[in-house]
Design a protein around this motif. Sequence first.
Motif, PDB file in Angstrom:
ATOM      1  N   SER A   1       0.958  -1.392  -0.062  1.00 14.50           N
ATOM      2  CA  SER A   1       0.112  -0.102  -0.108  1.00 14.50           C
ATOM      3  C   SER A   1       0.671   1.311  -0.020  1.00 14.50           C
ATOM      4  O   SER A   1       0.537   2.289  -0.576  1.00 14.50           O
ATOM      5  CB  SER A   1      -1.086   0.116   1.170  1.00 14.50           C
ATOM      6  OG  SER A   1      -0.217   0.069   2.475  1.00 14.50           O
TER       7      SER A   1
ATOM      8  N   ALA B   1      -8.605   3.448  -6.133  1.00 17.32           N
ATOM      9  CA  ALA B   1      -8.695   2.738  -7.186  1.00 17.32           C
ATOM     10  C   ALA B   1      -7.190   2.381  -7.970  1.00 17.32           C
ATOM     11  O   ALA B   1      -7.116   1.113  -8.242  1.00 17.32           O
ATOM     12  CB  ALA B   1      -9.651   2.958  -8.125  1.00 17.32           C
ATOM     13  N   VAL B   2      -6.512   3.401  -8.249  1.00 14.13           N
ATOM     14  CA  VAL B   2      -5.600   3.459  -9.131  1.00 14.13           C
ATOM     15  C   VAL B   2      -4.288   2.807  -8.145  1.00 14.13           C
ATOM     16  O   VAL B   2      -3.615   1.847  -8.639  1.00 14.13           O
ATOM     17  CB  VAL B   2      -5.099   4.860  -9.453  1.00 14.13           C
ATOM     18  CG1 VAL B   2      -3.788   4.571 -10.218  1.00 14.13           C
ATOM     19  CG2 VAL B   2      -6.061   5.348 -10.446  1.00 14.13           C
ATOM     20  N   GLN B   3      -4.579   2.737  -6.874  1.00  9.71           N
ATOM     21  CA  GLN B   3      -3.454   2.255  -6.080  1.00  9.71           C
ATOM     22  C   GLN B   3      -3.657   0.788  -6.006  1.00  9.71           C
ATOM     23  O   GLN B   3      -2.817   0.090  -6.014  1.00  9.71           O
ATOM     24  CB  GLN B   3      -3.654   2.735  -4.696  1.00  9.71           C
ATOM     25  CG  GLN B   3      -2.990   4.175  -4.520  1.00  9.71           C
ATOM     26  CD  GLN B   3      -3.177   4.633  -3.060  1.00  9.71           C
ATOM     27  OE1 GLN B   3      -3.546   3.991  -2.013  1.00  9.71           O
ATOM     28  NE2 GLN B   3      -2.738   6.019  -2.822  1.00  9.71           N
ATOM     29  N   LYS B   4      -4.720   0.288  -5.932  1.00 11.63           N
ATOM     30  CA  LYS B   4      -5.347  -1.224  -6.210  1.00 11.63           C
ATOM     31  C   LYS B   4      -4.624  -1.920  -7.344  1.00 11.63           C
ATOM     32  O   LYS B   4      -4.186  -2.785  -7.219  1.00 11.63           O
ATOM     33  CB  LYS B   4      -6.581  -1.315  -5.716  1.00 11.63           C
ATOM     34  CG  LYS B   4      -7.141  -0.929  -4.647  1.00 11.63           C
ATOM     35  CD  LYS B   4      -6.697  -1.928  -3.399  1.00 11.63           C
ATOM     36  CE  LYS B   4      -7.385  -1.618  -2.291  1.00 11.63           C
ATOM     37  NZ  LYS B   4      -6.750  -2.217  -0.947  1.00 11.63           N
ATOM     38  N   ALA B   5      -5.134  -1.142  -8.546  1.00 12.74           N
ATOM     39  CA  ALA B   5      -4.395  -1.640  -9.698  1.00 12.74           C
ATOM     40  C   ALA B   5      -2.933  -1.610  -9.838  1.00 12.74           C
ATOM     41  O   ALA B   5      -2.204  -2.673 -10.136  1.00 12.74           O
ATOM     42  CB  ALA B   5      -5.088  -0.724 -11.072  1.00 12.74           C
ATOM     43  N   PHE B   6      -2.124  -0.668  -9.271  1.00 15.81           N
ATOM     44  CA  PHE B   6      -0.769  -0.443  -9.379  1.00 15.81           C
ATOM     45  C   PHE B   6      -0.123  -1.789  -8.373  1.00 15.81           C
ATOM     46  O   PHE B   6       0.722  -2.235  -8.715  1.00 15.81           O
ATOM     47  CB  PHE B   6      -0.358   0.936  -8.661  1.00 15.81           C
ATOM     48  CG  PHE B   6       1.124   1.041  -8.712  1.00 15.81           C
ATOM     49  CD1 PHE B   6       1.774   1.350  -9.806  1.00 15.81           C
ATOM     50  CD2 PHE B   6       1.858   0.817  -7.591  1.00 15.81           C
ATOM     51  CE1 PHE B   6       3.287   1.092  -9.703  1.00 15.81           C
ATOM     52  CE2 PHE B   6       3.171   1.058  -7.467  1.00 15.81           C
ATOM     53  CZ  PHE B   6       3.858   1.332  -8.587  1.00 15.81           C
ATOM     54  N   GLN B   7      -0.886  -1.664  -7.139  1.00 15.77           N
ATOM     55  CA  GLN B   7      -0.406  -3.161  -6.187  1.00 15.77           C
ATOM     56  C   GLN B   7      -0.461  -4.428  -6.872  1.00 15.77           C
ATOM     57  O   GLN B   7       0.591  -5.148  -6.750  1.00 15.77           O
ATOM     58  CB  GLN B   7      -1.336  -2.865  -5.032  1.00 15.77           C
ATOM     59  CG  GLN B   7      -1.039  -1.730  -4.068  1.00 15.77           C
ATOM     60  CD  GLN B   7      -2.097  -1.565  -2.806  1.00 15.77           C
ATOM     61  OE1 GLN B   7      -2.897  -2.495  -2.831  1.00 15.77           O
ATOM     62  NE2 GLN B   7      -2.093  -0.460  -2.129  1.00 15.77           N
ATOM     63  N   ALA B   8      -1.567  -4.468  -7.507  1.00 12.54           N
ATOM     64  CA  ALA B   8      -1.820  -6.009  -8.144  1.00 12.54           C
ATOM     65  C   ALA B   8      -0.888  -6.062  -9.221  1.00 12.54           C
ATOM     66  O   ALA B   8      -0.114  -7.199  -9.340  1.00 12.54           O
ATOM     67  CB  ALA B   8      -3.352  -6.004  -8.695  1.00 12.54           C
ATOM     68  N   GLY B   9      -0.399  -5.012  -9.892  1.00 12.38           N
ATOM     69  CA  GLY B   9       0.605  -5.012 -11.327  1.00 12.38           C
ATOM     70  C   GLY B   9       1.811  -5.208 -10.552  1.00 12.38           C
ATOM     71  O   GLY B   9       2.644  -5.985 -11.167  1.00 12.38           O
TER      72      GLY B   9
ATOM     73  N   LYS C   1       2.236  -8.831  -9.043  1.00  7.24           N
ATOM     74  CA  LYS C   1       2.481  -9.812 -10.333  1.00  7.24           C
ATOM     75  C   LYS C   1       3.870  -9.572 -10.798  1.00  7.24           C
ATOM     76  O   LYS C   1       4.501 -10.837 -11.011  1.00  7.24           O
ATOM     77  CB  LYS C   1       1.426  -9.364 -11.437  1.00  7.24           C
ATOM     78  CG  LYS C   1       1.512 -10.545 -12.321  1.00  7.24           C
ATOM     79  CD  LYS C   1       0.399  -9.995 -13.494  1.00  7.24           C
ATOM     80  CE  LYS C   1      -1.112 -10.116 -13.039  1.00  7.24           C
ATOM     81  NZ  LYS C   1      -2.011  -9.955 -14.187  1.00  7.24           N
TER      82      LYS C   1
END
Length: 191
Positions: A73, A102-110, A113
Amino acid sequence: MKLFLIIFAGLILEVCVWIGVGDLVGSMWYVFFWFMAAFFIGLNLIRKYSSGLMPQMQQMQMGQMSGDPALASNLPKILAGFFLMIPGLISDVIAVLMLIPAVQKAFQAGMMKIMMKRQQAMMEKMMGGMMGDMGGMGGAQGQNPFADMMRQMQEMQNQQSGRGDSTIIDGEAREVTPDAKKIEFKDVNPK
């Protein structure tokens, strides 16, 4: 070369946006003061969220720790702080977008990965080198220093089993008498 061209094009675009916004607001001083304020905001973001970052990232890279939620996070916020410190309005817009949850969640997932792929590739490289050198060359020729040791261990296991089947464990059983002398621990610090 491609990265240099992308950076150069981004720099030219930033300068054009600076000039355009400076003309729009009437003075380049407003843009300059915005850059100064954004720099200090970014610096404070980095200071606030980067405490203990490097040890956690090193542990994740070594595979000793799975993804820490606090680290995951904090990474987008640290990157947003870095983008705020860069003088430019486009980089500031990117930084503000990275502060949206929302952008943070996408960034975290990326990022998770990417870290998992990198860790998996490191393990495959290490294990591939160990198993790939068993056919003949040895550890001196290969890039993996453990390949020679792995080959010797595999040969020893094949010799012990006789047939080359690694699922058979060879050993002997013996009875243990319950009257065997046991080691007693004595209190070192008498009370």
